[in-house]
Design a protein around this motif. Structure first.
Motif, short mmCIF file in Angstrom:
data_model
loop_
_atom_site.label_atom_id
_atom_site.label_comp_id
_atom_site.label_asym_id
_atom_site.label_seq_id
_atom_site.Cartn_x
_atom_site.Cartn_y
_atom_site.Cartn_z
N ARG A 163 0.81 -1.23 0.00
CA ARG A 163 0.00 0.00 0.00
C ARG A 163 0.84 1.27 0.00
O ARG A 163 0.59 2.19 -0.76
N SER A 164 1.83 1.35 0.90
CA SER A 164 2.58 2.60 1.04
C SER A 164 3.96 2.32 1.62
O SER A 164 4.22 1.22 2.13
N ALA A 165 4.82 3.33 1.56
CA ALA A 165 6.18 3.21 2.08
C ALA A 165 6.59 4.53 2.70
O ALA A 165 6.12 5.60 2.28
N GLN A 166 7.47 4.44 3.70
CA GLN A 166 8.04 5.64 4.32
C GLN A 166 9.35 5.96 3.60
O GLN A 166 10.27 5.15 3.60
N VAL A 167 9.41 7.14 2.97
CA VAL A 167 10.62 7.54 2.24
C VAL A 167 11.04 8.92 2.69
O VAL A 167 10.22 9.74 3.10
N MET A 168 12.35 9.16 2.62
CA MET A 168 12.87 10.48 2.96
C MET A 168 12.57 11.44 1.81
O MET A 168 12.57 11.04 0.63
N PRO A 169 12.29 12.72 2.12
CA PRO A 169 11.99 13.67 1.05
C PRO A 169 13.19 13.85 0.11
O PRO A 169 14.33 13.80 0.54
N LYS A 170 12.87 14.04 -1.18
CA LYS A 170 13.94 14.20 -2.18
C LYS A 170 14.60 15.57 -2.01
O LYS A 170 13.96 16.57 -1.72
N LEU A 171 15.92 15.55 -2.20
CA LEU A 171 16.69 16.79 -2.10
C LEU A 171 16.97 17.32 -3.49
O LEU A 171 17.22 16.56 -4.42
N GLU A 172 16.98 18.64 -3.62
CA GLU A 172 17.36 19.26 -4.89
C GLU A 172 18.88 19.17 -5.01
O GLU A 172 19.60 19.01 -4.03
N GLU A 173 19.37 19.31 -6.24
CA GLU A 173 20.81 19.20 -6.47
C GLU A 173 21.54 20.30 -5.72
O GLU A 173 21.16 21.47 -5.76
N GLY A 174 22.57 19.90 -4.99
CA GLY A 174 23.38 20.86 -4.23
C GLY A 174 22.81 21.20 -2.87
O GLY A 174 23.44 21.93 -2.11
N ALA A 175 21.63 20.69 -2.52
CA ALA A 175 21.03 20.99 -1.22
C ALA A 175 21.68 20.14 -0.13
O ALA A 175 22.09 19.01 -0.36
N VAL A 176 21.75 20.72 1.04
CA VAL A 176 22.33 20.02 2.19
C VAL A 176 21.21 19.23 2.87
O VAL A 176 20.14 19.77 3.13
N PRO A 177 21.43 17.94 3.17
CA PRO A 177 20.38 17.17 3.83
C PRO A 177 20.08 17.71 5.23
O PRO A 177 20.98 18.08 5.97
N ASP A 178 18.80 17.79 5.54
CA ASP A 178 18.35 18.27 6.84
C ASP A 178 18.42 17.11 7.84
O ASP A 178 17.77 16.08 7.64
N PRO A 179 19.17 17.25 8.94
CA PRO A 179 19.26 16.14 9.90
C PRO A 179 17.94 15.89 10.64
O PRO A 179 17.73 14.82 11.18
N ASP A 180 17.07 16.89 10.68
CA ASP A 180 15.79 16.74 11.37
C ASP A 180 14.65 16.33 10.44
O ASP A 180 13.49 16.30 10.85
N ALA A 181 14.98 16.02 9.18
CA ALA A 181 13.94 15.64 8.22
C ALA A 181 13.31 14.31 8.62
O ALA A 181 13.99 13.39 9.07
N LYS A 182 12.00 14.26 8.49
CA LYS A 182 11.26 13.04 8.83
C LYS A 182 10.77 12.37 7.55
O LYS A 182 10.49 13.04 6.56
N PRO A 183 10.68 11.04 7.56
CA PRO A 183 10.21 10.36 6.36
C PRO A 183 8.76 10.69 6.05
O PRO A 183 7.95 10.93 6.95
N GLU A 184 8.45 10.72 4.77
CA GLU A 184 7.09 10.99 4.30
C GLU A 184 6.46 9.68 3.82
O GLU A 184 7.16 8.76 3.40
N THR A 185 5.13 9.63 3.89
CA THR A 185 4.43 8.44 3.42
C THR A 185 4.20 8.56 1.92
O THR A 185 3.60 9.52 1.45
N MET A 186 4.71 7.58 1.19
CA MET A 186 4.55 7.54 -0.27
C MET A 186 3.53 6.47 -0.61
O MET A 186 3.67 5.31 -0.20
N GLU A 187 2.48 6.86 -1.31
CA GLU A 187 1.46 5.89 -1.72
C GLU A 187 2.00 5.05 -2.86
O GLU A 187 2.49 5.57 -3.85
N LEU A 188 1.91 3.73 -2.72
CA LEU A 188 2.39 2.83 -3.76
C LEU A 188 1.21 2.28 -4.56
O LEU A 188 0.81 2.86 -5.56
N PHE A 189 0.65 1.17 -4.12
CA PHE A 189 -0.44 0.51 -4.86
C PHE A 189 -1.56 0.17 -3.87
O PHE A 189 -1.69 -0.97 -3.44
N PRO A 190 -2.39 1.16 -3.50
CA PRO A 190 -3.39 0.93 -2.46
C PRO A 190 -4.60 0.12 -2.88
O PRO A 190 -5.30 -0.45 -2.03
N ASP A 191 -4.88 0.02 -4.18
CA ASP A 191 -6.06 -0.73 -4.64
C ASP A 191 -5.67 -2.19 -4.82
O ASP A 191 -5.21 -2.59 -5.90
#
Length: 198
Positions: A163-191
């Motif tokens: 149904r879904s997966a927890q993934v870290m938000p995508k970073l733009e090129e050259g962006a520094v990763p945020d150490p406080d970033a929380k994973p987001e829920t990505m919808e996969l195949f819910p039906d």
């Protein structure tokens, strides 16, 4: 004289239910406040789709086959990926020696079902499903096929992964990763449609 005595004995005595009503006035709100309302969790499932796809069908079939010893991802005609059971090595060694494997039971004699993550490689399944979702972002339906020996708890665990997966938000090129970033829920195949494994 007899008629008067007889008529007096026929009169029904009045019941004093004031104490009973007082008890009900106190008891009913107490029971309503202290009641634990059960919560029913419903897994929504769909009937398997027919051969003719709908207008929004991206033209690919996704089947996740849950077998006792392996997880398979299929496109309907061939197996795309296969993930062996995580504890297959121990079971295979004991079967090769000719010793029967015993299912552990609890103190009530009920079989102990290990967590799904300990039996099936859900991390690899999740990664493969994320790749498929990135290739076909419009696809939301999938078919889950299972063998009869698969435990219900494992079926639900695999369904949650599909149904879904927890993934870290995508970073733009050259962006520094945020150490406080929380994973987001990505919808996969819910039906999800259910069926028997071939």
């Amino acid at each position: 004289m007899r008629n008067r005595r007889h008529s007096r004995s026929k009169e029904a005595p009045e019941l004093d239910i004031t104490a009973f009503l007082n008890l009900m006035v106190v008891l009913v709100p107490f029971l309503l406040v202290s009641a634990v309302f059960s919560r029913v969790t419903i897994l929504e499932l769909n009937m398997p789709a027919g051969a003719g796809g709908g207008a929004d069908d991206p033209g690919v079939t996704l089947e996740v086959v849950v077998r006792k010893d392996v997880l398979e991802i299929s496109d309907g005609s061939k197996v795309v990926a296969r993930f062996p059971n995580l504890n297959l090595g121990e079971a295979g060694a004991s079967e090769g020696e000719g010793e029967p494997t015993e299912t552990p039971v609890d103190e009530h004699g009920m079989p102990i079902v290990p967590p799904t993550e300990e039996v099936y490689d859900l991390a690899q399944l999740r990664e493969q499903l994320i790749r498929i979702k990135q290739t076909y972002p419009e696809k939301t339906d999938s078919t889950l096929l299972m063998e009869p020996e698969v435990a219900y708890e494992h079926l639900v665990g695999v369904m949650d992964t599909v149904r879904s997966a927890q993934v870290m938000p995508k970073l733009e090129e050259g962006a520094v990763p945020d150490p406080d970033a929380k994973p987001e829920t990505m919808e996969l195949f819910p039906d999800i449609s259910l069926g028997d494994a071939p």
